[in-house]
Design an enzyme around this catalytic site. Structure first.
Site, PDB file in Angstrom:
ATOM      1  CG  HIS A   1     -37.027 -24.993  -8.447  1.00  0.00           C
ATOM      2  ND1 HIS A   1     -37.532 -23.997  -9.255  1.00  0.00           N
ATOM      3  CD2 HIS A   1     -37.019 -24.482  -7.189  1.00  0.00           C
ATOM      4  CE1 HIS A   1     -37.818 -22.943  -8.522  1.00  0.00           C
ATOM      5  NE2 HIS A   1     -37.522 -23.203  -7.261  1.00  0.00           N
TER       6      HIS A   1
ATOM      7  CG  HIS B   1     -40.316 -24.044  -3.914  1.00  0.00           C
ATOM      8  ND1 HIS B   1     -41.133 -22.990  -4.270  1.00  0.00           N
ATOM      9  CD2 HIS B   1     -39.069 -23.702  -4.315  1.00  0.00           C
ATOM     10  CE1 HIS B   1     -40.402 -22.066  -4.869  1.00  0.00           C
ATOM     11  NE2 HIS B   1     -39.138 -22.472  -4.899  1.00  0.00           N
ATOM     12  CD  GLU B   2     -35.836 -25.602  -3.368  1.00  0.00           C
ATOM     13  OE1 GLU B   2     -35.258 -25.635  -4.481  1.00  0.00           O
ATOM     14  OE2 GLU B   2     -36.124 -24.523  -2.810  1.00  0.00           O
TER      15      GLU B   2
ATOM     16  CG  ASP C   1     -37.744 -19.746  -7.232  1.00  0.00           C
ATOM     17  OD1 ASP C   1     -36.506 -19.831  -7.099  1.00  0.00           O
ATOM     18  OD2 ASP C   1     -38.549 -20.443  -6.587  1.00  0.00           O
TER      19      ASP C   1
END
Length: 163
Positions: free
Chosen positions: A54, A50-51, A126
Site C-alpha cells: 500500500h 501487504h502494508e 481493501d
C-alpha cells in the site's frame, strides 16, 4: 480522551502532547491495539509485505494522499494498516485521485501475491474500499463528471395533438 495522571503536572495543570492526540486518532480510526493478540511470524511477515505494498503504491501514485503511518500492530478488525492523510480539505474527488486511491488499495494484495505467493483475507477490506469507490465513481451523475461518460437523458414521450 481520558486524562490520566501523567497528563497532570505538579501545578495541577493538564498537559497534552502531540503523541497523545496521535494515539487518540489511531484508536478512533483503527480501533484499540490488540496487544494480547499473538501473530505467528508468517502472518506478521505477510502483513508487513501487504502494508508495504500500500505504502509503495501510494508513494508512486502522483494524485494520492501522502502516507502518514504504517503499522502491523493489530488494531480493531485490522491485522495492520496504512493510513494516508490529505494535505488539505477537499469537497470533491477528482477522477485521477479516485483511480490512484483504488490502485493503492490493491497494492497490498499485489505485494502479498508477489512476495508471499498467496493472498489472505486481509485484502478483503481493501477490495471492499476500492469497490465502494468504483461504485461511487460510476453512479451516472458522478460518471459524467469524473469519467467523461455521457449520461443518456430521459426523453419525454411526445404527445400527438389532434387539431
Amino acid at each position: 480522551m481520558a486524562v490520566t495522571p501523567h497528563h497532570i503536572d505538579y501545578s495541577g495543570t493538564c498537559t497534552l502532547e502531540m503523541q497523545d492526540f496521535e494515539k487518540a486518532k489511531d484508536k478512533i480510526f483503527m480501533g484499540p491495539e490488540r496487544k494480547s493478540m499473538v501473530m505467528p511470524e508468517a502472518e506478521r511477515r505477510n502483513t508487513a509485505y501487504h502494508e508495504a505494498g500500500h505504502a509503495l503504491v501510494a508513494r508512486l501514485m502522483p494524485k494520492t494522499d501522502p502516507v502518514h503511518k504504517v503499522t502491523i500492530i493489530p488494531r480493531g478488525n485490522f491485522g495492520g494498516a496504512t493510513m494516508a492523510l490529505p494535505e488539505k480539505d477537499r469537497n470533491s474527488l477528482s477522477r485521477k485521485w479516485c483511480i490512484a486511491t483504488m490502485k493503492t488499495a490493491f497494492g497490498g494484495r499485489i505485494a502479498e501475491e508477489i512476495f508471499c505467493g498467496d493472498v489472505n483475507t486481509g485484502a478483503m477490506g481493501d477490495i471492499r474500499q476500492a469497490t465502494g469507490l468504483a461504485r461511487f465513481r460510476t453512479t451516472p451523475a458522478i460518471a459524467c463528471l469524473c469519467c467523461h461518460v455521457p449520461i443518456p437523458l430521459p426523453t419525454m414521450p411526445q404527445k400527438h395533438h389532434s387539431h
